[in-house]
Scaffold this active site. Sequence first.
Site, mmCIF file in Angstrom:
data_model
loop_
_atom_site.group_PDB
_atom_site.id
_atom_site.type_symbol
_atom_site.label_atom_id
_atom_site.label_comp_id
_atom_site.label_asym_id
_atom_site.label_seq_id
_atom_site.Cartn_x
_atom_site.Cartn_y
_atom_site.Cartn_z
ATOM 1 N N HIS A 144 52.217 45.093 56.534
ATOM 2 C CA HIS A 144 53.350 45.863 56.024
ATOM 3 C C HIS A 144 53.021 47.349 55.906
ATOM 4 O O HIS A 144 53.730 48.087 55.231
ATOM 5 C CB HIS A 144 53.790 45.317 54.651
ATOM 6 C CG HIS A 144 54.383 43.941 54.714
ATOM 7 N ND1 HIS A 144 53.640 42.806 54.508
ATOM 8 C CD2 HIS A 144 55.626 43.504 55.006
ATOM 9 C CE1 HIS A 144 54.410 41.733 54.637
ATOM 10 N NE2 HIS A 144 55.624 42.134 54.940
ATOM 11 N N ARG A 167 64.257 33.898 51.866
ATOM 12 C CA ARG A 167 64.663 35.284 51.638
ATOM 13 C C ARG A 167 65.538 35.634 52.816
ATOM 14 O O ARG A 167 65.160 35.394 53.969
ATOM 15 C CB ARG A 167 63.397 36.121 51.620
ATOM 16 C CG ARG A 167 63.608 37.586 51.587
ATOM 17 C CD ARG A 167 62.250 38.287 51.481
ATOM 18 N NE ARG A 167 62.499 39.681 51.164
ATOM 19 C CZ ARG A 167 62.465 40.643 52.076
ATOM 20 N NH1 ARG A 167 62.151 40.377 53.328
ATOM 21 N NH2 ARG A 167 62.725 41.884 51.731
ATOM 22 N N GLU A 190 68.279 37.599 59.163
ATOM 23 C CA GLU A 190 66.903 37.137 59.343
ATOM 24 C C GLU A 190 66.605 36.241 58.146
ATOM 25 O O GLU A 190 66.501 36.695 57.018
ATOM 26 C CB GLU A 190 65.948 38.329 59.401
ATOM 27 C CG GLU A 190 64.508 37.934 59.623
ATOM 28 C CD GLU A 190 63.591 39.135 59.860
ATOM 29 O OE1 GLU A 190 64.038 40.113 60.483
ATOM 30 O OE2 GLU A 190 62.446 39.079 59.402
ATOM 31 N N TYR A 249 68.277 52.052 55.924
ATOM 32 C CA TYR A 249 69.274 53.118 55.978
ATOM 33 C C TYR A 249 68.854 54.158 57.010
ATOM 34 O O TYR A 249 69.633 54.576 57.855
ATOM 35 C CB TYR A 249 69.385 53.748 54.589
ATOM 36 C CG TYR A 249 70.424 54.822 54.457
ATOM 37 C CD1 TYR A 249 70.171 56.108 54.915
ATOM 38 C CD2 TYR A 249 71.645 54.571 53.846
ATOM 39 C CE1 TYR A 249 71.117 57.110 54.782
ATOM 40 C CE2 TYR A 249 72.584 55.556 53.701
ATOM 41 C CZ TYR A 249 72.314 56.831 54.172
ATOM 42 O OH TYR A 249 73.249 57.811 54.040
#
Lengths: 350, 185
Positions: free
Chosen positions: A198, A228, A270, A321
């Site tokens: 990540h 999730r 997803e 965004y």
Amino acid sequence: MLAGRPLSLPDSDAFQAPYAYANSPAMVRRFPYPFASDTYELGVHAEQHDGTGETEAFRALFDIDEHYHQELANRRDVLARDPLRLQVAPHMRQAGWDTLELVTTSLARDFPDRFELTRDGPRWTWRNHLLDAAWTFEFGSADSLGCDPFEFIAWQVQGDLVLLDQRDDNLWIDGGMLTQGIGWSLDFSLGMNWGEWHGPVATPRERAIVERGLHMAMALTVDNPIRRVTWSLQATPRLDRAMETLPEWLPEEAALQPRDFGRRLFLRTEFQQLHRLARSNAMLFCIRHYMISMEQLLLVPKWARRLHRVLATLDPGTERYRAMTNRQDVMDWLAPHDDGAPTTPGRGPD
Amino acid sequence: MAISTTSLSRPDYHALLWKTGSAHLLVCDETGRETIDRFLASAGERHVTVLVLASNPGKAPRNAASLHQFDRAFSDLVARADMGLQLYACGAPGFLGRVTRLAREAGLVSDNIQAELSGVPALAAQCAHCKTIHDPVSAEIIWCDGCSHWLIIRQHYSRRLGACQAVWIEPTDPDFLRLRGEAAP
């Protein structure tokens, strides 16, 4: 041809240009819409993956739908072009058997008309009626299966599977089959720990979410999976948006004109899941994808209305965004379909 | 949509510092030799082993080894060591990526591994599309001969590959002009 690879699949590939992907009306109703309210807040958003949920797509442990054969055909084509999309470290062999067990028992339970598992001691018979195929093997013996157990079963589900090893107080990407990734590479990420994987997630708030996700994942126990649901918008129904093929799919985004949004702009869910594996204590990370065109989203007025509101109130501090260059155009397109009426709570259709 | 180029996966290279441990293993390639010699001079009473990867084994000192021998000797030393082993590595980026990977494979945890970069501060990069390794890279935008694309170097780093990720960038991208200071040829 490896023993685990399905033979009877369509020649064409609906998920590659010129694209032939569409949902039936029933498929629209079962879509796992990602927004439970009119605003989208950044967060881990993890929930128990316990067979409940607003639409049918939430209710199976490993969901199978009408795109099964087309997705497998796409996987076949992506892997033929890039074999590095499938890699499993040797120490993950037991996790591969765990995966085979979890997936076969779940599919046989959730879709008994399509899959059957018979266990006679170590001798297992697995029937996949969708592929019109059957295999008898000794559980734990890759020789009797004819191929690696992870590869065998990863081929037979929709969505990608990734194996995470837990050690050194961290999770490590030590295997996977990734033909539907969005903006990342299994080959590059292999061997990374959670934080490195990540690494490109940059803002402090998002880093905090990554960190919380790791602790939540490491605390998971067997038979208590979590899920999730996250989302993106994309200009084609292309499943393979891995880093490897960026030069193929990124120009498609820029080429999309607002007049084509109805047919060509897709909301993609997803659907992530994390499972603790019983013997190996490794984790299975499943990433299943669903797509719906704007035109089909209008069939459920609540969903179109809500997407408009979510985009209007999206936090400008999020990666998502910043990655969206045509947000205003999409909002303008959706505006006539938002009459200001209140929406019912939850993700399900009205 | 834009691909971000920053990442926290890039390795943390810094000047070596003695840490508490039952044994200390110092490793370097030729470029890191001076630093390791200086560091060794401050070892005091510590139990220290030094392993050097020499580029020319024939002329190298007694403890030098060829790449293959080095890997084996290094992995053996780490595998045989006690829990408290501290590793100190100094060398080029490829060397550091290699020894940290071998060390972790042999069971050493990240807290016990330190790495200091020597020589030019450049990393290797792998083309995400055709997998060509560019080593070293000293510019943020490079041309890939393997797939004929311009690439931007992300700070996203794989210790397994010992390389950053390089991804396609269009010559019309504002970042392209900013980083190259000129239009594409």
